[in-house]
Design a protein around this motif. Structure first.
Motif, mmCIF file in Angstrom:
data_model
loop_
_atom_site.group_PDB
_atom_site.id
_atom_site.type_symbol
_atom_site.label_atom_id
_atom_site.label_comp_id
_atom_site.label_asym_id
_atom_site.label_seq_id
_atom_site.Cartn_x
_atom_site.Cartn_y
_atom_site.Cartn_z
ATOM 1 N N ASP A 138 9.854 8.593 -9.056
ATOM 2 C CA ASP A 138 10.938 9.577 -9.164
ATOM 3 C C ASP A 138 11.841 9.564 -7.934
ATOM 4 O O ASP A 138 12.253 10.614 -7.432
ATOM 5 N N GLY A 139 12.116 8.356 -7.437
ATOM 6 C CA GLY A 139 12.984 8.236 -6.276
ATOM 7 C C GLY A 139 12.296 8.493 -4.952
ATOM 8 O O GLY A 139 12.929 8.414 -3.892
ATOM 9 N N THR A 140 10.998 8.767 -4.981
ATOM 10 C CA THR A 140 10.230 9.019 -3.757
ATOM 11 C C THR A 140 9.585 7.721 -3.281
ATOM 12 O O THR A 140 8.808 7.113 -4.032
ATOM 13 N N PRO A 141 9.871 7.268 -2.059
ATOM 14 C CA PRO A 141 9.254 6.033 -1.574
ATOM 15 C C PRO A 141 7.734 6.194 -1.442
ATOM 16 O O PRO A 141 7.248 7.222 -0.970
ATOM 17 N N ILE A 142 7.015 5.172 -1.882
ATOM 18 C CA ILE A 142 5.569 5.130 -1.676
ATOM 19 C C ILE A 142 5.332 4.233 -0.475
ATOM 20 O O ILE A 142 5.581 3.027 -0.528
ATOM 21 N N GLU A 143 4.887 4.831 0.621
ATOM 22 C CA GLU A 143 4.654 4.100 1.856
ATOM 23 C C GLU A 143 3.163 3.904 2.064
ATOM 24 O O GLU A 143 2.346 4.741 1.649
ATOM 25 N N LEU A 144 2.811 2.795 2.722
ATOM 26 C CA LEU A 144 1.400 2.435 2.892
ATOM 27 C C LEU A 144 1.184 1.879 4.286
ATOM 28 O O LEU A 144 2.033 1.142 4.800
ATOM 29 N N HIS A 145 0.064 2.240 4.888
ATOM 30 C CA HIS A 145 -0.288 1.724 6.208
ATOM 31 C C HIS A 145 -0.120 0.200 6.226
ATOM 32 O O HIS A 145 -0.560 -0.503 5.311
ATOM 33 N N ARG A 146 0.508 -0.300 7.266
ATOM 34 C CA ARG A 146 0.875 -1.710 7.333
ATOM 35 C C ARG A 146 -0.336 -2.633 7.142
ATOM 36 O O ARG A 146 -0.265 -3.644 6.440
ATOM 37 N N ARG A 147 -1.461 -2.295 7.774
ATOM 38 C CA ARG A 147 -2.636 -3.160 7.674
ATOM 39 C C ARG A 147 -3.164 -3.205 6.231
ATOM 40 O O ARG A 147 -3.677 -4.239 5.786
ATOM 41 N N VAL A 148 -3.053 -2.089 5.530
ATOM 42 C CA VAL A 148 -3.489 -2.062 4.137
ATOM 43 C C VAL A 148 -2.526 -2.868 3.267
ATOM 44 O O VAL A 148 -2.939 -3.652 2.413
ATOM 45 N N ALA A 149 -1.234 -2.687 3.509
ATOM 46 C CA ALA A 149 -0.229 -3.405 2.726
ATOM 47 C C ALA A 149 -0.321 -4.912 2.914
ATOM 48 O O ALA A 149 -0.036 -5.681 1.993
ATOM 49 N N MET A 150 -0.741 -5.344 4.099
ATOM 50 C CA MET A 150 -0.819 -6.772 4.396
ATOM 51 C C MET A 150 -2.085 -7.429 3.854
ATOM 52 O O MET A 150 -2.168 -8.652 3.753
ATOM 53 N N ALA A 151 -3.082 -6.625 3.510
ATOM 54 C CA ALA A 151 -4.352 -7.180 3.036
ATOM 55 C C ALA A 151 -4.192 -7.801 1.648
ATOM 56 O O ALA A 151 -3.389 -7.342 0.834
ATOM 57 N N ASP A 152 -4.980 -8.817 1.384
ATOM 58 C CA ASP A 152 -4.959 -9.436 0.059
ATOM 59 C C ASP A 152 -5.571 -8.522 -0.996
ATOM 60 O O ASP A 152 -5.111 -8.499 -2.143
ATOM 61 N N ARG A 153 -6.608 -7.795 -0.605
ATOM 62 C CA ARG A 153 -7.271 -6.891 -1.530
ATOM 63 C C ARG A 153 -7.513 -5.544 -0.857
ATOM 64 O O ARG A 153 -7.814 -5.481 0.335
ATOM 65 N N VAL A 154 -7.405 -4.474 -1.651
ATOM 66 C CA VAL A 154 -7.578 -3.120 -1.130
ATOM 67 C C VAL A 154 -8.733 -2.447 -1.867
ATOM 68 O O VAL A 154 -8.748 -2.388 -3.105
ATOM 69 N N LEU A 155 -9.688 -1.948 -1.109
ATOM 70 C CA LEU A 155 -10.831 -1.204 -1.638
ATOM 71 C C LEU A 155 -10.830 0.180 -1.002
ATOM 72 O O LEU A 155 -10.151 0.424 -0.003
ATOM 73 N N SER A 156 -11.610 1.088 -1.542
ATOM 74 C CA SER A 156 -11.726 2.406 -0.908
ATOM 75 C C SER A 156 -13.080 3.018 -1.214
ATOM 76 O O SER A 156 -13.732 2.680 -2.206
ATOM 77 N N THR A 157 -13.474 3.918 -0.335
ATOM 78 C CA THR A 157 -14.580 4.823 -0.627
ATOM 79 C C THR A 157 -13.938 6.185 -0.919
ATOM 80 O O THR A 157 -12.727 6.320 -0.922
ATOM 81 N N GLY A 158 -14.736 7.196 -1.149
ATOM 82 C CA GLY A 158 -14.135 8.503 -1.390
ATOM 83 C C GLY A 158 -15.113 9.491 -1.968
ATOM 84 O O GLY A 158 -16.204 9.132 -2.433
ATOM 85 N N MET A 159 -14.684 10.750 -1.949
ATOM 86 C CA MET A 159 -15.471 11.857 -2.475
ATOM 87 C C MET A 159 -14.715 12.493 -3.636
ATOM 88 O O MET A 159 -13.579 12.949 -3.471
ATOM 89 N N VAL A 160 -15.317 12.493 -4.815
ATOM 90 C CA VAL A 160 -14.742 13.177 -5.967
ATOM 91 C C VAL A 160 -15.318 14.588 -5.972
ATOM 92 O O VAL A 160 -16.456 14.815 -6.403
ATOM 93 N N GLU A 161 -14.529 15.518 -5.435
ATOM 94 C CA GLU A 161 -14.949 16.909 -5.331
ATOM 95 C C GLU A 161 -13.800 17.798 -5.784
ATOM 96 O O GLU A 161 -12.644 17.344 -5.849
ATOM 97 N N PRO A 162 -14.077 19.056 -6.131
ATOM 98 C CA PRO A 162 -13.002 19.940 -6.578
ATOM 99 C C PRO A 162 -11.851 19.970 -5.574
ATOM 100 O O PRO A 162 -12.055 20.077 -4.370
ATOM 101 N N HIS A 163 -10.634 19.867 -6.103
ATOM 102 C CA HIS A 163 -9.434 19.831 -5.269
ATOM 103 C C HIS A 163 -8.401 20.790 -5.852
ATOM 104 O O HIS A 163 -8.170 20.796 -7.061
#
Length: 408
Positions: A138-163
């Motif tokens: 919707d016209g909003t830039p999606i910005e990403l940490h440079r080191r993540v953007a430069m990586a060939d593959r992106v993985l993540s950990t995380g907590m699925v909890e009420p938000h």
């Protein structure tokens, strides 16, 4: 039941309310699992392609992890991911761990050591000023940490909890918000988004906030995530694979373990937080807003929320926490602040907007804290103990783990 304990920092505090009628909201809780064993199984049989199908031996990999405000067992989860990557020929020298801070403060070296153990040397704190644009919504830039953007593959950990907004955290949110820039935070946490139908605690279906962070996660190239969910007993479930499927699976596990049917009309709700969320007022106020603005508000008109919280960091040291403090401490009233903020605010200040929304209907008392002056400056009340904050003869609901209890 008039005597009970609630979380406070890394321990508990005993409360005695002999003149009150006390009900304790205890969710089913589920059963704790062996995190490492279950994570290994989840990674080997994910929801979607296996890592061996996604990652090549010559690829560089970025693993985005949550920060100290989430009780994610990242030491075990990162170790499992690194072991699986090594199985497919990717060694630790090809991996960067990026701590998804959003607009929270950077983690210290000691905190990184405690969180990641032997893998702390691979970690860098996210810097929202060091980003590149990877798309737009919707016209909003999606910005990403440079080191993540430069990586060939992106993985993540995380907590699925009420938000409060996403329904449940985790999935694409960890990367898009945690390792992203201010524009997406401004878009997703602004008054227009937070006022939309479907943006609420405990629901991912038809939730515009959740849809936005999922889409942004796709643009950030998130290939594979390893997430957990937890309850009173500890970590309850682990899932790996495609972010949307992982969040859906773990949200179902969380709803089953964390939901409690309650009556309404209580004079006071004592909302427990504990570490790490009671380190500062920004995080600890989640307990109050989760109670007041959740699917079911258990308070009568004029009822209050009481939050025991240590607050060793005061309002909080990060950019978002300081913006939260500036708005609340500079306001004359909750109503005036809410109306003023409806026209917009800086990323990170959304917690002040949500707190103001809650304070229009109910008072919030913060007890047992190391920063009573900060509490008073922020339109809330500071008391030395829970007993001091509850009027004799009150009908009281105790929610020992307010951030992980879904009242319905």
């Amino acid at each position: 039941m008039a005597d009970f304990v609630v979380p406070l920092g890394d321990g508990t505090v005993s409360v005695a309310l002999p003149d009150c009628d006390v009900t304790v909201a205890d969710p089913p809780g589920g059963e704790a699992i062996d995190v490492r064993e279950t994570a290994v199984a989840a990674v080997r049989e994910p929801n979607g392609p296996k890592l061996a199908e996604l990652v090549g031996a010559d690829d560089t990999v970025a693993i985005v992890v949550t920060d100290i405000t989430r009780a994610t067992p990242d030491d075990a989860l990162v170790d499992v991911l690194l072991s699986e990557l090594e199985r497919v020929g990717v060694y630790r020298e090809q991996v960067t761990i990026v701590v998804g801070l959003g607009l929270h403060r950077p983690m210290t070296d000691d905190e990184l050591d405690a969180m990641l153990g032997e893998h702390a040397d691979l970690a860098v704190n996210h810097d929202p000023e060091d980003t590149v644009e990877v798309g737009e919504i919707d016209g909003t830039p999606i910005e990403l940490h440079r080191r993540v953007a430069m990586a060939d593959r992106v993985l993540s950990t995380g907590m699925v909890e009420p938000h409060q907004y996403a329904g449940f955290s985790g999935g694409g949110k960890t990367v898009a918000i945690g390792a992203g820039g201010e524009p997406l935070i401004r878009y997703t946490h602004g008054p227009d988004m937070l006022s939309k139908e479907g943006v609420r605690l405990g629901s991912i279906e038809d939730n515009p906030f959740r849809e936005a962070v999922d889409e942004a996660g796709d643009m950030c190239g998130l290939d594979f995530c390893l997430n957990v969910t937890h309850g009173p007993a500890g970590i309850l479930d682990v899932a790996a694979g495609l972010p949307r499927l992982v969040v859906r699976d773990l949200a179902e596990s969380a709803q089953e373990a964390l939901s409690v049917d309650i009556e309404d009309g209580y004079d006071a709700v004592i909302a427990g937080v504990g570490a790490p969320k009671d380190a500062n007022l920004y995080q600890a106020t989640r307990a109050a807003t989760y109670v007041i603005l959740g699917a079911t508000n258990p308070l009568r008109r004029g009822g209050r929320v009481v939050v025991p919280a240590e607050l060793p960091e005061g309002a909080g040291a990060g950019t978002g926490e300081q913006r939260f403090y500036k708005w609340l401490s500079g306001a004359d009233s909750a109503n005036a602040l809410y109306e003023e903020m409806r026209s917009g605010y800086e990323p990170g200040a959304q917690r002040a907007f949500v707190v103001a929304r809650a304070l229009r209907d109910h008072e919030v008392y913060v007890t047992n804290s190391e920063a009573p002056d900060v509490v008073e400056e922020c339109l809330m009340h500071a008391k030395g103990s829970v007993e001091d904050a509850v009027e004799p003869g009150s009908d009281v609901l105790v929610v020992p783990d307010a951030l992980n209890t879904l009242l319905r």
